[in-house]
Design a protein around this motif. Structure first.
Motif, PDB file in Angstrom:
ATOM      1  N   LYS A  20     -31.856 -24.764   1.596  1.00 18.27           N
ATOM      2  CA  LYS A  20     -32.803 -25.737   1.056  1.00 18.27           C
ATOM      3  C   LYS A  20     -33.905 -25.038   0.259  1.00 18.27           C
ATOM      4  CE  LYS A  20     -36.004 -29.425   2.347  1.00 18.27           C
ATOM      5  NZ  LYS A  20     -36.612 -30.211   3.457  1.00 18.27           N
ATOM      6  N   SER A  21     -34.380 -23.898   0.763  1.00 15.47           N
ATOM      7  CA  SER A  21     -35.477 -23.188   0.094  1.00 15.47           C
ATOM      8  C   SER A  21     -35.057 -22.688  -1.281  1.00 15.47           C
ATOM      9  CB  SER A  21     -35.935 -22.007   0.959  1.00 15.47           C
ATOM     10  OG  SER A  21     -36.469 -22.455   2.191  1.00 15.47           O
ATOM     11  N   TYR A  22     -33.841 -22.157  -1.389  1.00 14.48           N
ATOM     12  CA  TYR A  22     -33.355 -21.709  -2.691  1.00 14.48           C
ATOM     13  C   TYR A  22     -33.177 -22.891  -3.644  1.00 14.48           C
ATOM     14  CZ  TYR A  22     -32.466 -16.785  -1.615  1.00 14.48           C
ATOM     15  OH  TYR A  22     -32.614 -15.441  -1.317  1.00 14.48           O
ATOM     16  N   SER A  23     -32.724 -24.017  -3.111  1.00 17.77           N
ATOM     17  CA  SER A  23     -32.553 -25.196  -3.946  1.00 17.77           C
ATOM     18  C   SER A  23     -33.898 -25.693  -4.466  1.00 17.77           C
ATOM     19  CB  SER A  23     -31.864 -26.309  -3.133  1.00 17.77           C
ATOM     20  OG  SER A  23     -31.686 -27.469  -3.912  1.00 17.77           O
ATOM     21  N   VAL A  24     -34.896 -25.737  -3.586  1.00 18.00           N
ATOM     22  CA  VAL A  24     -36.231 -26.167  -3.996  1.00 18.00           C
ATOM     23  C   VAL A  24     -36.818 -25.192  -5.017  1.00 18.00           C
ATOM     24  CG1 VAL A  24     -38.603 -26.508  -3.202  1.00 18.00           C
ATOM     25  CG2 VAL A  24     -36.708 -27.453  -1.888  1.00 18.00           C
ATOM     26  N   ALA A  25     -36.635 -23.888  -4.764  1.00 20.65           N
ATOM     27  CA  ALA A  25     -37.157 -22.882  -5.692  1.00 20.65           C
ATOM     28  C   ALA A  25     -36.542 -23.048  -7.078  1.00 20.65           C
ATOM     29  CB  ALA A  25     -36.877 -21.478  -5.152  1.00 20.65           C
ATOM     30  N   ALA A  26     -35.227 -23.285  -7.122  1.00 20.25           N
ATOM     31  CA  ALA A  26     -34.555 -23.491  -8.408  1.00 20.25           C
ATOM     32  C   ALA A  26     -35.085 -24.733  -9.103  1.00 20.25           C
ATOM     33  CB  ALA A  26     -33.044 -23.606  -8.195  1.00 20.25           C
ATOM     34  N   HIS A  27     -35.325 -25.783  -8.337  1.00 17.31           N
ATOM     35  CA  HIS A  27     -35.837 -27.027  -8.903  1.00 17.31           C
ATOM     36  C   HIS A  27     -37.238 -26.810  -9.476  1.00 17.31           C
ATOM     37  CE1 HIS A  27     -35.820 -31.693  -8.391  1.00 17.31           C
ATOM     38  NE2 HIS A  27     -36.331 -31.326  -9.545  1.00 17.31           N
ATOM     39  N   ILE A  28     -38.065 -26.061  -8.770  1.00 21.24           N
ATOM     40  CA  ILE A  28     -39.420 -25.785  -9.255  1.00 21.24           C
ATOM     41  C   ILE A  28     -39.375 -25.012 -10.567  1.00 21.24           C
ATOM     42  CG2 ILE A  28     -41.524 -24.469  -8.782  1.00 21.24           C
ATOM     43  CD1 ILE A  28     -41.147 -25.206  -5.821  1.00 21.24           C
ATOM     44  N   LEU A  29     -38.503 -24.021 -10.653  1.00 20.86           N
ATOM     45  CA  LEU A  29     -38.384 -23.231 -11.881  1.00 20.86           C
ATOM     46  C   LEU A  29     -37.944 -24.115 -13.051  1.00 20.86           C
ATOM     47  CD1 LEU A  29     -36.713 -20.114 -10.267  1.00 20.86           C
ATOM     48  CD2 LEU A  29     -38.896 -20.093 -11.498  1.00 20.86           C
ATOM     49  N   MET A  55     -32.889 -17.491 -15.878  1.00 21.99           N
ATOM     50  CA  MET A  55     -32.320 -16.408 -15.084  1.00 21.99           C
ATOM     51  C   MET A  55     -32.727 -16.545 -13.620  1.00 21.99           C
ATOM     52  SD  MET A  55     -32.797 -12.263 -15.447  1.00 21.99           S
ATOM     53  CE  MET A  55     -34.507 -12.291 -14.871  1.00 21.99           C
ATOM     54  N   CYS A  56     -34.013 -16.753 -13.378  1.00 17.31           N
ATOM     55  CA  CYS A  56     -34.507 -16.869 -12.000  1.00 17.31           C
ATOM     56  C   CYS A  56     -33.949 -18.111 -11.311  1.00 17.31           C
ATOM     57  CB  CYS A  56     -36.025 -16.888 -11.997  1.00 17.31           C
ATOM     58  SG  CYS A  56     -36.787 -15.332 -12.531  1.00 17.31           S
ATOM     59  N   GLN A  57     -33.842 -19.191 -12.068  1.00 20.48           N
ATOM     60  CA  GLN A  57     -33.294 -20.426 -11.497  1.00 20.48           C
ATOM     61  C   GLN A  57     -31.862 -20.209 -11.022  1.00 20.48           C
ATOM     62  OE1 GLN A  57     -32.771 -23.613 -14.311  1.00 20.48           O
ATOM     63  NE2 GLN A  57     -31.474 -24.743 -12.916  1.00 20.48           N
ATOM     64  N   HIS A  58     -31.033 -19.613 -11.875  1.00 21.17           N
ATOM     65  CA  HIS A  58     -29.630 -19.426 -11.507  1.00 21.17           C
ATOM     66  C   HIS A  58     -29.459 -18.340 -10.443  1.00 21.17           C
ATOM     67  CE1 HIS A  58     -27.731 -22.298 -14.147  1.00 21.17           C
ATOM     68  NE2 HIS A  58     -28.526 -21.912 -15.131  1.00 21.17           N
ATOM     69  N   MET A  59     -30.374 -17.388 -10.388  1.00 19.53           N
ATOM     70  CA  MET A  59     -30.339 -16.436  -9.286  1.00 19.53           C
ATOM     71  C   MET A  59     -30.574 -17.148  -7.962  1.00 19.53           C
ATOM     72  SD  MET A  59     -32.411 -13.260 -11.025  1.00 19.53           S
ATOM     73  CE  MET A  59     -32.914 -12.593  -9.458  1.00 19.53           C
ATOM     74  N   CYS A  60     -31.531 -18.075  -7.946  1.00 17.72           N
ATOM     75  CA  CYS A  60     -31.789 -18.861  -6.732  1.00 17.72           C
ATOM     76  C   CYS A  60     -30.567 -19.702  -6.364  1.00 17.72           C
ATOM     77  CB  CYS A  60     -32.998 -19.763  -6.936  1.00 17.72           C
ATOM     78  SG  CYS A  60     -34.586 -18.908  -6.958  1.00 17.72           S
ATOM     79  N   LEU A  61     -29.951 -20.323  -7.362  1.00 14.32           N
ATOM     80  CA  LEU A  61     -28.777 -21.145  -7.103  1.00 14.32           C
ATOM     81  C   LEU A  61     -27.617 -20.302  -6.575  1.00 14.32           C
ATOM     82  CD1 LEU A  61     -28.884 -23.459 -10.252  1.00 14.32           C
ATOM     83  CD2 LEU A  61     -29.479 -24.077  -7.900  1.00 14.32           C
ATOM     84  N   ALA A  62     -27.434 -19.109  -7.130  1.00 14.41           N
ATOM     85  CA  ALA A  62     -26.357 -18.226  -6.672  1.00 14.41           C
ATOM     86  C   ALA A  62     -26.576 -17.816  -5.221  1.00 14.41           C
ATOM     87  CB  ALA A  62     -26.270 -16.987  -7.568  1.00 14.41           C
ATOM     88  N   ILE A  66     -24.478 -18.632  -1.819  1.00  9.72           N
ATOM     89  CA  ILE A  66     -23.989 -17.608  -0.899  1.00  9.72           C
ATOM     90  C   ILE A  66     -24.250 -18.034   0.544  1.00  9.72           C
ATOM     91  CG2 ILE A  66     -24.425 -15.257  -0.051  1.00  9.72           C
ATOM     92  CD1 ILE A  66     -24.784 -14.407  -2.977  1.00  9.72           C
ATOM     93  N   THR A  67     -25.385 -18.677   0.776  1.00  9.38           N
ATOM     94  CA  THR A  67     -25.695 -19.174   2.118  1.00  9.38           C
ATOM     95  C   THR A  67     -24.634 -20.164   2.579  1.00  9.38           C
ATOM     96  OG1 THR A  67     -28.030 -19.050   1.486  1.00  9.38           O
ATOM     97  CG2 THR A  67     -27.517 -20.110   3.567  1.00  9.38           C
ATOM     98  N   ALA A  68     -24.228 -21.057   1.684  1.00 12.06           N
ATOM     99  CA  ALA A  68     -23.177 -22.024   2.013  1.00 12.06           C
ATOM    100  C   ALA A  68     -21.852 -21.310   2.274  1.00 12.06           C
ATOM    101  CB  ALA A  68     -23.030 -23.028   0.878  1.00 12.06           C
TER     102      ALA A  68
END
Length: 266
Positions: A20-29, A55-62, A66-68
């Motif tokens: 969830k945190s990576y998803s939120v971070a990507a959304h914020i970016l 770049m940062c957004q897709h790094m968060c998504l990647a 990986i968590t999934a």
């Protein structure tokens, strides 16, 4: 970031928090990029150029993907695991690679490609892509094995071996940066590639011998095998770029959000 650092990757609750945190971070970016769409890049700090944010957004998504992958991989220990679980995991693995490729592409943007950080993170995303593409092929080979498609299994193993070897070669190049946080899939890429390559080669030797003596299945050209399409488990509604996640809306914050004009050069 603090939530991701402190969450336990080995527990279900921890992985849920991280995902969830990576998803939120990507959304914020992506939201920040939306706020800045009417400003010219020369007026921004380099960290807020479109390519940097992408770049940062897709790094968060990647990394969220990986968590999934890590969560789903646990199901393989179930003695009653079905082929559909392997199929899904192969697609999730391919999805990691696709997000990593998107981050790599953004790191090569004209406005940021000469920056040292872009080069390093681009290299890291490239090796992540190689690893998870190779994993996807190996997982798909397990599907073919379970369904007695031994010719296809051999071809998938060949593809996995080739990709893992290319990853090993790339690791020898300069500019690679490791991520020490998270599970071994993030911080021990060389070991993961070596383990994958060893397992794939061992299985390929066994099945090639059995196929030549028993099954006599036709082995298709590995280069012509269909690409494994990724399953994106990090998707959010891109039409709502102008909106922040509910927990980051002003009414939910203890203090006001900063004005986006602070992103601009003075």
């Amino acid at each position: 970031y603090k939530a991701m650092r402190e969450a336990d990757w080995t527990t279900k609750d921890g992985r849920t928090t991280i995902h969830k945190s990576y998803s939120v971070a990507a959304h914020i970016l992506r939201h920040i990029k939306h706020l800045l769409k009417n400003t010219k890049e020369p007026d921004r700090m380099p960290d807020l150029y479109d390519d940097t944010l992408d770049m940062c957004q897709h790094m968060c998504l990647a990394q969220g993907q990986i968590t999934a992958y890590e969560a789903l991989k646990i199901k393989l220990t179930d003695p009653n695991v079905t082929s559909s679980t392997y199929v899904l995991l192969a697609k999730v693995s391919a999805g990691v690679a696709e997000h990593a490729n998107a981050a790599l592409e953004a790191s090569q943007g004209l406005s940021v490609k000469d920056r040292k950080s872009s080069k390093k993170w681009g290299c890291h995303m490239k090796i992540i892509s190689m690893l998870y593409h190779a994993r996807a092929e190996f997982l798909q080979s397990q599907v073919e094995r379970r369904e007695s498609n031994y010719g296809n299994e051999i071809a998938r193993l060949e593809r996995s071996i080739k990709m893992a070897r290319e990853g090993q070669e790339f690791l020898k190049s300069e500019g690679f940066v490791k991520i020490p946080d998270g599970p071994s899939s993030l911080g021990k890429i060389p070991q993961n590639l070596n383990s994958l390559l060893t397992n794939a080669k061992q299985r390929k030797r066994v099945i090639e011998d059995e196929n030549s003596r028993i099954y006599m299945d036709t082995v298709p050209d590995a280069k012509k095998m269909s690409k494994i399409s990724g399953k994106d488990v990090m998707t959010y509604d891109a039409t709502k770029d102008s909106e922040l996640p509910p927990e980051f809306m002003p009414c939910s914050l203890a203090r006001p959000m900063f004005e986006h004009t602070s992103f601009l050069r003075k």
